[in-house]
Write an enzyme that holds these catalytic residues in place. Structure first.
Site, PDB file in Angstrom:
ATOM      1  N   GLU A 151       0.798  -1.231   0.000  1.00 16.88           N
ATOM      2  CA  GLU A 151       0.000   0.000   0.000  1.00 16.88           C
ATOM      3  C   GLU A 151       0.828   1.279   0.000  1.00 16.88           C
ATOM      4  O   GLU A 151       0.450   2.257   0.646  1.00 16.88           O
ATOM      5  CB  GLU A 151      -0.947   0.006   1.216  1.00 16.88           C
ATOM      6  CG  GLU A 151      -1.968  -1.103   1.157  1.00 16.88           C
ATOM      7  CD  GLU A 151      -2.917  -1.094   2.346  1.00 16.88           C
ATOM      8  OE1 GLU A 151      -4.122  -1.178   2.123  1.00 16.88           O
ATOM      9  OE2 GLU A 151      -2.449  -1.023   3.499  1.00 16.88           O
ATOM     10  N   ASN A 152       1.918   1.280  -0.716  1.00 10.10           N
ATOM     11  CA  ASN A 152       2.654   2.524  -0.860  1.00 10.10           C
ATOM     12  C   ASN A 152       2.113   3.235  -2.086  1.00 10.10           C
ATOM     13  O   ASN A 152       2.374   2.829  -3.209  1.00 10.10           O
ATOM     14  CB  ASN A 152       4.150   2.230  -1.019  1.00 10.10           C
ATOM     15  CG  ASN A 152       4.902   3.460  -1.465  1.00 10.10           C
ATOM     16  OD1 ASN A 152       4.488   4.589  -1.182  1.00 10.10           O
ATOM     17  ND2 ASN A 152       5.994   3.259  -2.168  1.00 10.10           N
TER      18      ASN A 152
END
Ligand code: ACM
Length: 682
Positions: free
Chosen positions: A315-316
């Site tokens: 989830e970057n």
């Protein structure tokens, strides 16, 4: 000949019958049950033979305690050790070698129970540990005695990686929580504890090289090196590996509180208190980022004996990368076309650091890229909820030649019914993978994200559903009978409680907090038909609950698989298929009667927490009263019909973050009763 056939037939009937009586979970690879019994009394004695170490002695001693507690048998033998063998043992454990924890560990065992003796034979002591858990699940009783059921079991796991991830960042979990969950994991033969130690909401391990990390990133709630070693030893004693996760380069708020100079965006950082995906991200173009991370991972490499370390990587979104000119220039210079390429650049550095300290890398599926060395494990987690095909990354990873583990389908924080998890196989049912590719699928992990759980409630979110997931990882592919799983889960649930898991008793603790009284009978009834809102809708947007919000509310007392709702929903199905069945009708009426007085029974409790729940009780009572009348009299007044309609509609707007999970059964029952009425009046 006929007579032989008859004997064989009768024998198979007895075996079939006995098999049904056995409640082992996870179900073993092969099992023959017999009519023999081995009685348990004060003389019960364990001998350990072969190549052994302390682990098997300790596990055997724990086994004795648990057996003694369960049976009240006042077993004479207190401890099992190198001098405790007797000339007349009840159980002989024979292991050939001391097992090494790792993905190649041998956990197989053979267990024989007959009227004269019990034997556990295994290649390693870890296999014997698994056998002891099975044996404990074979205890049965009659009015006179406790005994072990006669069996011959040959067992081994289907998957090498059978994990539970606990997120201690969103909510810190004290040592005793971790230990009791390790006990429960061992009871269902799980073998990997994935320790999610850092996230935006906390950095929870002591760093001797960079103490600012835990000092500034944890509000004082972190594990010291000594505590980490204690957990590793506790897990090792139970044949469980411990995999630490330091989530980078995203989910990094807590790191950046300590080291804002490693951030991709210059600003003040605070430890996050909300739930969600946040932008703070490490700067992958800054050499100091790698210096700090190398120091940190070198400490981790020293502390954690397992060959794998998890670097997160999920989830970057790269928002702060996009906003940083220096980072954009770096991308251009290096020919990195996307943020994914930049993250791969970072991951390659991480992999090199880990290799330097003799560790292999695991990362969430976002780390996948052909440039990542094949020694890495890809941890598949996204699916339909994230707008992607379920488990697709797992297929992609094995096709590229990576080992993988699956968590998509095992997100227990989504509060889904047990069967939804149970029926997800790490090897997709529609798989067209080759045998070699399938062999790269190591297993899976249940994930306990802790945005909405505290030490008070965490057990009730993990258990008992995780026992069913453990069975998926251990047992053969064809063990998919949901009803039989439910039957066995019911039994295992009691063992989990005996081991110290607080999922049953803590519900009452919360309910007493709600009623401000010891009288929780009525509200208990309501918890058995309500479930917390599912799939993150309880905390939509992530802001209703902060990390220090109260998690002592009605939704926290409720769990997935609300017990009475399950029974009632099934009764309604049965009533529809078998309308003449009086027993089913009586049982339905039993529940409807109970629920119709519920609102009245709650009336005397008066405080803001309980008053929030009363509308649900009122709806349930009104609907139940009318349905009970309908069931009895085969008719409804027009006013009753109107109330039914509006009240059922009202139940669909959640109150107090729970849903009443008998509503669709009510609707089915109403349609059924109306059809029947039509039928009889015709
Ligand atoms: C994840 O759920 N973000 C791995």
């Amino acid at each position: 000949m006929k007579r032989i056939l008859l004997v064989v037939y009768l024998l198979s009937l007895t075996i079939g019958f006995a098999q049904k009586e056995v409640s082992i979970m996870p179900w073993p690879k092969s099992i023959e049950t017999t009519s023999s019994k081995y009685g348990i009394d004060t003389s019960f004695h364990i001998n350990v033979e072969g190549e052994v170490n302390d682990r098997i002695y300790k596990a055997s001693t724990r086994f004795l305690r648990r057996l003694n507690d369960y049976t009240g048998a006042f077993i004479e033998q207190g401890y099992v050790n190198s001098t405790s063998n007797s000339t007349n043992p009840s159980l002989i454990i024979t292991t050939k070698q001391v097992g090494e924890l790792g993905i190649d560990m041998d956990e197989s065992y053979e267990l024989i129970v007959d009227a004269n003796r019990i034997k556990i034979n295994s290649n390693t002591d870890i296999g014997a540990l698994r056998g002891l858990e099975t044996l404990l699940q074979l205890v049965r009783y009659n009015e006179k005695s406790f005994y072990f059921t006669g069996v011959h079991i040959r067992d081994a796991p289907r998957f090498a990686w059978r994990g539970l991830m606990i997120d201690v960042a969103r909510h810190y979990q004290p040592m005793d929580v971790l230990k009791r969950n390790l006990d429960a994991m061992a009871a269902v033969k799980m073998n990997v504890f994935h320790w999610h130690l850092t996230d935006d909401q906390g950095f929870r391990l002591e760093s001797k090289k960079h103490p600012k990390l835990h000092e500034l990133g944890s509000h004082g709630q972190f594990y010291t090196h000594e505590q980490i070693r204690e957990i590793i030893q506790y897990a090792l004693d139970r044949g469980i590996r411990v995999i630490p996760e330091i989530d980078v380069p995203g989910h990094a708020s807590a790191i950046l509180v300590a080291y804002p100079e490693l951030a991709s965006k210059e600003k003040m950082y605070t430890v996050e208190k909300y739930a969600g995906v946040f932008h703070p991200t490490l700067d992958p173009t800054n050499e100091k980022t790698y210096m700090v991370l190398e120091d940190l991972f070198s400490e981790i490499a020293m502390l954690f004996p397992d060959e794998y370390v998890h670097i997160g990587g999920d989830e970057n979104e790269g928002k702060h990368w996009d906003e940083n000119i220096k980072i954009q220039k770096f991308k251009e210079r290096k020919g990195l076309k996307s943020n994914h390429d930049l993250q791969t650049h970072f991951n390659i550095r991480m992999q090199k650091i880990l290799h330097k300290y003799h560790k292999k890398m695991i990362g969430w599926e976002e780390i996948i890229s052909p440039q990542i060395e094949k020694s890495a494990i890809i941890h598949s987690w996204r699916g339909a909820h994230e707008g992607l095909p379920d488990g697709q990354s797992l297929i992609n990873a094995v096709k590229l030649g990576y080992h993988t583990i699956l968590s998509n389908g095992y997100y227990i924080d989504r509060m889904l019914p047990v069967e939804e998890h149970y029926l997800v196989d790490p090897i997709p049912v529609t798989s067209t993978l080759t045998r070699e590719q399938e062999a790269l699928i190591l297993g899976g992990e249940a994930t306990m994200w802790s945005e909405l759980v505290t030490p008070l409630t965490i057990d009730s979110r993990i258990w008992p559903r995780t026992a069913a997931i453990a069975e998926r990882f251990w047992s053969q592919k064809n063990i998919i009978d949901v009803e039989d799983m439910q039957r066995r889960l019911h039994k295992v649930n009691k063992c989990l409680e005996a081991l110290g898991i607080t999922h049953i008793r803590n519900r009452d603790v919360i309910l007493r907090n709600i009623t401000k009284s010891n009288n929780i009978e009525a509200i208990s009834v309501l918890t058995r038909v309500c479930e917390p809102l599912k799939v993150y809708s309880r905390n939509a947007g992530g802001t209703e609950y902060q990390s220090y919000a109260p998690f002592t509310l009605f939704a926290d007392a409720c769990t997935a698989d609300a017990a009475d709702a399950k029974i009632f929903n099934k009764l309604v199905e049965q009533c529809i298929t078998d309308p003449g069945n009086k027993r089913i009708k009586t049982q339905l009426q039993y529940y409807l009667q109970r629920w119709s007085v519920l609102y009245n029974n709650l009336k005397d409790f008066d405080n803001p927490i309980i008053n929030e729940i009363k509308p649900i009780a009122k709806q349930l009572s009104e609907i139940s009263y009318i349905l009970n009348y309908f069931l009895k009299n085969n008719k409804l007044t027009s006013t009753q019909e109107e109330i039914l309609k509006t009240t059922i509609q009202e139940t669909k707007t959640p109150v107090a973050d729970v849903e009443l999970v008998v509503v669709s059964a009510f609707e089915k029952l109403i349609i059924h009763l109306k059809n029947q009425k039509k039928h009889t009046s015709n």
